[in-house]
Enzyme design. Sequence first.
Site, PDB file in Angstrom:
ATOM      1  N   LYS A 139       9.613  -4.430  -2.523  1.00  0.00           N
ATOM      2  CA  LYS A 139       9.716  -3.592  -1.337  1.00  0.00           C
ATOM      3  C   LYS A 139       9.273  -4.378  -0.102  1.00  0.00           C
ATOM      4  O   LYS A 139       8.576  -5.365  -0.266  1.00  0.00           O
ATOM      5  CB  LYS A 139       8.890  -2.312  -1.517  1.00  0.00           C
ATOM      6  CG  LYS A 139       7.350  -2.567  -1.609  1.00  0.00           C
ATOM      7  CD  LYS A 139       6.596  -1.864  -0.544  1.00  0.00           C
ATOM      8  CE  LYS A 139       5.907  -2.777   0.408  1.00  0.00           C
ATOM      9  NZ  LYS A 139       4.490  -2.898   0.371  1.00  0.00           N
ATOM     10  N   HIS A 169       5.604  -0.568  -6.693  1.00  0.00           N
ATOM     11  CA  HIS A 169       4.653  -0.721  -7.797  1.00  0.00           C
ATOM     12  C   HIS A 169       3.782   0.515  -8.013  1.00  0.00           C
ATOM     13  O   HIS A 169       3.204   0.681  -9.076  1.00  0.00           O
ATOM     14  CB  HIS A 169       3.826  -2.011  -7.653  1.00  0.00           C
ATOM     15  CG  HIS A 169       2.683  -1.917  -6.687  1.00  0.00           C
ATOM     16  ND1 HIS A 169       2.828  -2.054  -5.337  1.00  0.00           N
ATOM     17  CD2 HIS A 169       1.365  -1.703  -6.893  1.00  0.00           C
ATOM     18  CE1 HIS A 169       1.645  -1.929  -4.751  1.00  0.00           C
ATOM     19  NE2 HIS A 169       0.733  -1.709  -5.683  1.00  0.00           N
ATOM     20  N   GLU A 207      -7.750   1.485   3.031  1.00  0.00           N
ATOM     21  CA  GLU A 207      -8.176   0.164   2.570  1.00  0.00           C
ATOM     22  C   GLU A 207      -9.160  -0.442   3.556  1.00  0.00           C
ATOM     23  O   GLU A 207      -9.041  -0.224   4.764  1.00  0.00           O
ATOM     24  CB  GLU A 207      -6.961  -0.765   2.456  1.00  0.00           C
ATOM     25  CG  GLU A 207      -5.958  -0.322   1.421  1.00  0.00           C
ATOM     26  CD  GLU A 207      -4.761  -1.261   1.362  1.00  0.00           C
ATOM     27  OE1 GLU A 207      -4.709  -2.064   0.431  1.00  0.00           O
ATOM     28  OE2 GLU A 207      -3.902  -1.180   2.252  1.00  0.00           O
ATOM     29  N   HIS A 231       5.375   3.794  -0.863  1.00  0.00           N
ATOM     30  CA  HIS A 231       4.344   4.273  -1.789  1.00  0.00           C
ATOM     31  C   HIS A 231       3.960   5.741  -1.553  1.00  0.00           C
ATOM     32  O   HIS A 231       3.936   6.548  -2.478  1.00  0.00           O
ATOM     33  CB  HIS A 231       3.083   3.421  -1.666  1.00  0.00           C
ATOM     34  CG  HIS A 231       3.305   1.952  -1.866  1.00  0.00           C
ATOM     35  ND1 HIS A 231       4.223   1.446  -2.749  1.00  0.00           N
ATOM     36  CD2 HIS A 231       2.704   0.866  -1.300  1.00  0.00           C
ATOM     37  CE1 HIS A 231       4.172   0.111  -2.725  1.00  0.00           C
ATOM     38  NE2 HIS A 231       3.269  -0.253  -1.843  1.00  0.00           N
TER      39      HIS A 231
HETATM   40  C1  BG6 Z   1       1.264  -3.232  -1.154  1.00  0.00           C
HETATM   41  C2  BG6 Z   1       1.076  -3.385   0.332  1.00  0.00           C
HETATM   42  O1  BG6 Z   1       2.572  -2.805  -1.439  1.00  0.00           O
HETATM   43  O2  BG6 Z   1       0.337  -2.280  -1.653  1.00  0.00           O
HETATM   44  C3  BG6 Z   1      -0.351  -3.817   0.628  1.00  0.00           C
HETATM   45  O3  BG6 Z   1       1.989  -4.348   0.822  1.00  0.00           O
HETATM   46  C4  BG6 Z   1      -1.348  -2.879  -0.012  1.00  0.00           C
HETATM   47  O4  BG6 Z   1      -0.553  -3.878   2.032  1.00  0.00           O
HETATM   48  C5  BG6 Z   1      -1.025  -2.678  -1.482  1.00  0.00           C
HETATM   49  O5  BG6 Z   1      -2.634  -3.436   0.131  1.00  0.00           O
HETATM   50  C6  BG6 Z   1      -1.904  -1.609  -2.113  1.00  0.00           C
HETATM   51  O6  BG6 Z   1      -1.614  -1.523  -3.476  1.00  0.00           O
HETATM   52  P1  BG6 Z   1      -2.706  -1.681  -4.599  1.00  0.00           P
HETATM   53  O7  BG6 Z   1      -1.979  -1.534  -5.879  1.00  0.00           O
HETATM   54  O8  BG6 Z   1      -3.322  -3.028  -4.412  1.00  0.00           O
HETATM   55  O9  BG6 Z   1      -3.685  -0.612  -4.356  1.00  0.00           O
END
Ligand code: BG6
Length: 474
Positions: A139, A169, A207, A231
């Site tokens: 993505k 993901h 985050e 997401h």
């Molecule tokens: C990614 C984003 O798809 O997802 C990131 O590009 C983000 O910016 C991340 O930090 C968060 O996913 P996870 O699985 O690390 O919590």
Amino acid sequence: MSRLSLVILGASGDLTKRLLMPSLFRLHRLGLIPDLNIIGYSIDKWDRDAFLKHIHDSLAEFIADFKETEWTAFSEHLDFVSGTLEADALRALESKLTPSALFYLALPPTLFGQAAQAIGEAGLSEENGDDWRRILIEKPFGTDLESAKVLREQVHSHWDEAQVYRIDHFLGKEATQNLMIFRFANRVLAPVWNAEHIEQVQITYAETLGVENRAVYYDHSGAMRDMLQNHLVQLLTLTAIEPLGRWDGEILRDHKVEVLKSVRPTDDMNANDWAVRGQYCAGMVEGETAVDYCNEPGIPMDTNTETFAALRIEIDNWRWKGVPFYLRSGKRLANNYAEIAVQFKAPAGALPGGIEVDNNWLVFRLAPTMGMDMHMTAKLPGMHLNTHGITLTAPYTQPGQYEVSAYEQLLIDALHGERAHFLRFDEVEWAWRIIDPALKAWQKGMPDLYKAGTQGPDTQSRIMRNGHQWRSLF
Ligand code: BG6
């Protein structure tokens, strides 16, 4: 399973190092990919030994209980080819491929179209009989609806939709896959999962991280394209989806598209009414000083990219009409915390007047740990008839249970041809339809500033309705 090949384009990149190789290493350790050849492909003029050293060192860094004996067995599956994204260069892969092969584009999004076309022009997308060829695309798919359509055409010039695996993901995360099970398998929830009983839904992905070493990608993307369009919208569809009559990946995706089609059309003319953007400025995050976003290495001083985005989405179907879905995500916030929080309406007149009743919240926690919390009202112990809030908490996994990572799950799914947890083009398309008007409105002007280490911009409450307030990140 007969012998298969996985070609990773972008094999010297960050995604390969941090997520793909550690996932493949764990899958190998579990004995789930005994017959997989993994071929790294990159423009770097490395040989196999240099690639192996790079992967060895990154696995030693990212796998907590890394063992050299396991590495030796895993490394026998690895190979490397150096080349550009031109058909002529990619043909060098041909002699190394098994009849069935998966191509993983772990590349910057601007290269997806070129790579998909070049693999096709090299003749590597052609399938024979039961042997398959698949392409897995990271993505974001496009940067808006129009560019997503152009990218689809580029990809489809050599690949059928059935060969295309668009990854989000979050769909491989355990906590995401639990959503539908938990909703539909529990009698206490299924009958009340609608507008009659639910007051609001808040989906938060906060985050503490900044842009790290992804300045070029992130400044062109921003929080809305990086997190919300894919997401968070996916978490919304799975929270709102109707029950399936049959477990089938196509039916699941049809139902998800139905949810997106029921979203009230958004309009750039009144974007302030339903969307908020923010950008962090210097502050303290987890005890460390964070600089202004525009002072991060590689970010232009005059950037108007948002590092925080929030939306109110209304779903106009019988189940959800009148229930606002609030979505937000940001970098450099107070905490690493992610949840889907569903607030129920307060029961009317259930207790004698004057006794406080809190609305129930059911919270699906995604990060930092997965679990579920039900906030309820109980009697406050003591002589008087008073109440207090209590929380029933369950961790998602019990000791000894294996927590599959999202990339492990999705790599196995793609190798097995299981498409349910990959995005179909119409899902991507309808998600862009929701997001595009905000992006259009945000082309001009500046995001609202927020101090790093806080809850985000104060203006985020502007989009709340019915007296709702954002849940705290502390
Ligand atoms: C990614 C984003 O798809 O997802 C990131 O590009 C983000 O910016 C991340 O930090 C968060 O996913 P996870 O699985 O690390 O919590």
